[in-house]
Design a protein around this motif. Sequence first.
Motif, PDB file in Angstrom:
ATOM      1  N   LEU A 279      18.890  63.860   6.315  1.00  0.00           N
ATOM      2  CA  LEU A 279      18.113  63.812   5.073  1.00  0.00           C
ATOM      3  C   LEU A 279      18.188  65.109   4.277  1.00  0.00           C
ATOM      4  CD1 LEU A 279      14.847  62.064   6.362  1.00  0.00           C
ATOM      5  CD2 LEU A 279      16.901  60.994   5.403  1.00  0.00           C
ATOM      6  N   ASP A 280      18.916  66.086   4.789  1.00  0.00           N
ATOM      7  CA  ASP A 280      18.836  67.432   4.226  1.00  0.00           C
ATOM      8  C   ASP A 280      19.606  67.660   2.938  1.00  0.00           C
ATOM      9  OD1 ASP A 280      17.176  69.481   5.553  1.00  0.00           O
ATOM     10  OD2 ASP A 280      18.171  68.759   7.351  1.00  0.00           O
ATOM     11  N   LEU A 281      20.396  66.702   2.480  1.00  0.00           N
ATOM     12  CA  LEU A 281      21.117  66.892   1.221  1.00  0.00           C
ATOM     13  C   LEU A 281      20.540  66.060   0.077  1.00  0.00           C
ATOM     14  CD1 LEU A 281      24.893  67.222   2.202  1.00  0.00           C
ATOM     15  CD2 LEU A 281      23.153  68.988   1.924  1.00  0.00           C
ATOM     16  N   ILE A 282      19.465  65.322   0.332  1.00  0.00           N
ATOM     17  CA  ILE A 282      18.798  64.592  -0.749  1.00  0.00           C
ATOM     18  C   ILE A 282      18.100  65.613  -1.637  1.00  0.00           C
ATOM     19  CG2 ILE A 282      17.022  62.875  -1.296  1.00  0.00           C
ATOM     20  CD1 ILE A 282      17.611  61.632   1.469  1.00  0.00           C
ATOM     21  N   TYR A 283      18.280  65.506  -2.946  1.00  0.00           N
ATOM     22  CA  TYR A 283      17.715  66.512  -3.848  1.00  0.00           C
ATOM     23  C   TYR A 283      16.796  65.880  -4.896  1.00  0.00           C
ATOM     24  CZ  TYR A 283      22.233  65.209  -6.106  1.00  0.00           C
ATOM     25  OH  TYR A 283      23.324  64.540  -6.619  1.00  0.00           O
ATOM     26  N   GLY A 284      16.154  66.739  -5.652  1.00  0.00           N
ATOM     27  CA  GLY A 284      15.164  66.304  -6.632  1.00  0.00           C
ATOM     28  C   GLY A 284      13.765  66.506  -6.100  1.00  0.00           C
ATOM     29  N   ASP A 285      13.531  66.021  -4.881  1.00  0.00           N
ATOM     30  CA  ASP A 285      12.257  66.241  -4.201  1.00  0.00           C
ATOM     31  C   ASP A 285      12.242  67.586  -3.480  1.00  0.00           C
ATOM     32  OD1 ASP A 285      14.286  65.118  -2.509  1.00  0.00           O
ATOM     33  OD2 ASP A 285      12.770  64.782  -0.956  1.00  0.00           O
ATOM     34  N   LYS A 286      13.418  68.134  -3.196  1.00  0.00           N
ATOM     35  CA  LYS A 286      13.567  69.402  -2.486  1.00  0.00           C
ATOM     36  C   LYS A 286      14.921  69.980  -2.871  1.00  0.00           C
ATOM     37  CE  LYS A 286      15.346  67.148   1.742  1.00  0.00           C
ATOM     38  NZ  LYS A 286      15.458  65.809   1.122  1.00  0.00           N
ATOM     39  N   ASN A 287      15.377  70.977  -2.092  1.00  0.00           N
ATOM     40  CA  ASN A 287      16.728  71.539  -2.184  1.00  0.00           C
ATOM     41  C   ASN A 287      17.004  72.428  -3.384  1.00  0.00           C
ATOM     42  OD1 ASN A 287      17.841  71.034   0.261  1.00  0.00           O
ATOM     43  ND2 ASN A 287      18.671  69.035  -0.293  1.00  0.00           N
ATOM     44  N   VAL A 288      15.968  72.906  -4.066  1.00  0.00           N
ATOM     45  CA  VAL A 288      16.153  74.065  -4.939  1.00  0.00           C
ATOM     46  C   VAL A 288      16.092  75.310  -4.053  1.00  0.00           C
ATOM     47  CG1 VAL A 288      15.142  75.504  -6.749  1.00  0.00           C
ATOM     48  CG2 VAL A 288      15.253  73.029  -7.051  1.00  0.00           C
ATOM     49  N   TYR A 289      17.136  76.116  -4.122  1.00  0.00           N
ATOM     50  CA  TYR A 289      17.156  77.417  -3.451  1.00  0.00           C
ATOM     51  C   TYR A 289      16.979  78.460  -4.542  1.00  0.00           C
ATOM     52  CZ  TYR A 289      18.482  75.831   1.209  1.00  0.00           C
ATOM     53  OH  TYR A 289      18.475  75.254   2.459  1.00  0.00           O
ATOM     54  N   THR A 290      15.975  79.314  -4.398  1.00  0.00           N
ATOM     55  CA  THR A 290      15.664  80.247  -5.473  1.00  0.00           C
ATOM     56  C   THR A 290      14.966  81.474  -4.900  1.00  0.00           C
ATOM     57  OG1 THR A 290      14.648  80.413  -7.680  1.00  0.00           O
ATOM     58  CG2 THR A 290      13.418  79.181  -6.010  1.00  0.00           C
ATOM     59  N   THR A 291      14.557  82.372  -5.779  1.00  0.00           N
ATOM     60  CA  THR A 291      13.883  83.605  -5.389  1.00  0.00           C
ATOM     61  C   THR A 291      12.523  83.675  -6.084  1.00  0.00           C
ATOM     62  OG1 THR A 291      14.731  84.897  -7.243  1.00  0.00           O
ATOM     63  CG2 THR A 291      16.125  84.769  -5.273  1.00  0.00           C
ATOM     64  N   PRO A 292      11.602  84.485  -5.559  1.00  0.00           N
ATOM     65  CA  PRO A 292      10.337  84.667  -6.275  1.00  0.00           C
ATOM     66  C   PRO A 292      10.530  85.135  -7.716  1.00  0.00           C
ATOM     67  CG  PRO A 292      10.089  85.444  -4.033  1.00  0.00           C
ATOM     68  CD  PRO A 292      11.558  85.105  -4.211  1.00  0.00           C
ATOM     69  N   ARG A 293      11.487  86.009  -7.951  1.00  0.00           N
ATOM     70  CA  ARG A 293      11.700  86.501  -9.322  1.00  0.00           C
ATOM     71  C   ARG A 293      12.217  85.396 -10.247  1.00  0.00           C
ATOM     72  NH1 ARG A 293      13.230  92.741 -10.285  1.00  0.00           N
ATOM     73  NH2 ARG A 293      11.587  93.649  -8.984  1.00  0.00           N
ATOM     74  N   ASP A 294      13.089  84.549  -9.729  1.00  0.00           N
ATOM     75  CA  ASP A 294      13.585  83.449 -10.559  1.00  0.00           C
ATOM     76  C   ASP A 294      12.470  82.448 -10.851  1.00  0.00           C
ATOM     77  OD1 ASP A 294      16.058  84.585 -10.675  1.00  0.00           O
ATOM     78  OD2 ASP A 294      17.131  82.956  -9.677  1.00  0.00           O
ATOM     79  N   LEU A 295      11.645  82.150  -9.857  1.00  0.00           N
ATOM     80  CA  LEU A 295      10.513  81.251 -10.098  1.00  0.00           C
ATOM     81  C   LEU A 295       9.518  81.877 -11.065  1.00  0.00           C
ATOM     82  CD1 LEU A 295       9.474  79.401  -6.808  1.00  0.00           C
ATOM     83  CD2 LEU A 295      10.312  78.423  -8.956  1.00  0.00           C
ATOM     84  N   TYR A 296       9.405  83.186 -11.046  1.00  0.00           N
ATOM     85  CA  TYR A 296       8.573  83.898 -12.015  1.00  0.00           C
ATOM     86  C   TYR A 296       9.115  83.677 -13.430  1.00  0.00           C
ATOM     87  CZ  TYR A 296       6.578  88.036 -14.402  1.00  0.00           C
ATOM     88  OH  TYR A 296       5.961  88.888 -15.282  1.00  0.00           O
ATOM     89  N   ASN A 297      10.431  83.719 -13.596  1.00  0.00           N
ATOM     90  CA  ASN A 297      11.018  83.420 -14.907  1.00  0.00           C
ATOM     91  C   ASN A 297      10.666  82.004 -15.357  1.00  0.00           C
ATOM     92  OD1 ASN A 297      12.188  85.910 -15.234  1.00  0.00           O
ATOM     93  ND2 ASN A 297      14.295  85.173 -15.300  1.00  0.00           N
ATOM     94  N   PHE A 298      10.754  81.065 -14.422  1.00  0.00           N
ATOM     95  CA  PHE A 298      10.416  79.674 -14.725  1.00  0.00           C
ATOM     96  C   PHE A 298       8.948  79.557 -15.137  1.00  0.00           C
ATOM     97  CE2 PHE A 298       9.050  75.455 -12.923  1.00  0.00           C
ATOM     98  CZ  PHE A 298       9.656  74.668 -13.886  1.00  0.00           C
ATOM     99  N   SER A 299       8.083  80.252 -14.405  1.00  0.00           N
ATOM    100  CA  SER A 299       6.659  80.238 -14.730  1.00  0.00           C
ATOM    101  C   SER A 299       6.410  80.864 -16.095  1.00  0.00           C
ATOM    102  CB  SER A 299       5.873  80.996 -13.650  1.00  0.00           C
ATOM    103  OG  SER A 299       4.488  80.933 -13.886  1.00  0.00           O
TER     104      SER A 299
END
Length: 420
Positions: A279-299
């Motif tokens: 199940l580990d390659l199903i995406y959309g519900d999971k499988n974003v690999y990112t960093t706190p700084r990148d998520l900060y940009n998104f926020s």
Amino acid sequence: MTTRNLVLIVTVFLSLISCKKDADSKKASAENTTNLPNYGNVDLNSVFTKADSQLGDKGILTGYIDQYYKKIWEGGNLSGGILVAKGDEILYENYRGFGREGNQMPIDKNTPLHVASVSKTLTAMAMLKLVEAGKIKLTDHLTQYFPGFPYPNVTVQTLLDQRSGLPKYEYFIPKIQPAPAELSKPFITNQDVLDMIIKYKPDLARDTDTGFMYCNTNFAMLALLIEKITKTPFPQAMKEMIFQPLKMEHTYIFQEKDIPTAAQSFYYGGNRLYPLDRLDLIYGDKNVYTTPRDLYNFSKAMYSKDFLKSDLMQMVFTPYSNEKSGMNNYGLGFRMKIFDNGEKLTYHNGWWHGTNSVFAHLLKSKVTIVAIGNKYSNQVYTALALSGLFEDFPVQKDKLHSVMNDNKDTLNAGHEVFGE
């Protein structure tokens, strides 16, 4: 060396620098060129006012967060990263542990980690960008896009607000008898999930739009819709629509090709690798690999008036699951806690195998809290309680007090107390 020769050398040097800048600019422009609806009009440098970043008791708060980090992250031997920011300023940031077996890949600000269900927030915002562009409607039924889809009442919005009633793929797939051919493959794809839904027509877990039911299948279907509408593979569509425009330079959708190099996840209490499964390659519900700084940009981008039209943005943080009174609710790709005093905490947590994550986007205080752990521990979820330092969230304040005073019940409850 004559003055003339020196001038000539300087001129050539400056010319080379100029050419390099032009080349870099053209390369960046080419990389960011896309015909897909995207967030390229959001200027991350002009989202906040000076007041948004100001904090009168900054020293006291950052000192408290540092105490929390030392007690919970260092004391609990957690692995991963944490970031707390207000407006344009990062108040606190720290990293520890390793991304791969054998103490390989020391985790730092540039190390992408799996954020599990926090991925849902990004999938939701990609879909809403397509809605804003008129490529699809929230009221559209999935039967319009997926011939043979057996649930006629399921719409785009019921996927986003977790009210579709679809069966959870991680539960219904193993129960299919005889085992479908798809299970003979090492990894199942999103298309495989859809094909099995159409072929085997598993019962709905509950009638569509009769109540909230958290379900990974919803966001796996949203990823397929994004692919269908954009005519682009989901990993590339997310890159063009969100990651590149918002300068999320260390963010990607995990695929099979990334297995040899991506950060791994581990069991709690040790460095034993949590193995991948089908199940580990199903995406959309999971499988974003990112960093706190990148998520900060998104926020940061989500605080911008240019992120989405105001009516759509308002829908993101509107509670849609009100049949049963209580603190917890769900918007469009975001969880929320609505307290008795009327305050609303908007966030999403994540869990998948050895991954735990927290992403809080505080609407009033303009505060972002990100915590990503890759060595399974419920204690990662305690980072959400830091929200009580910035807004009047009574329950979160109580939880933080419990955490800092070694309340074992709170620390051990973890997932149940803080919620995925």
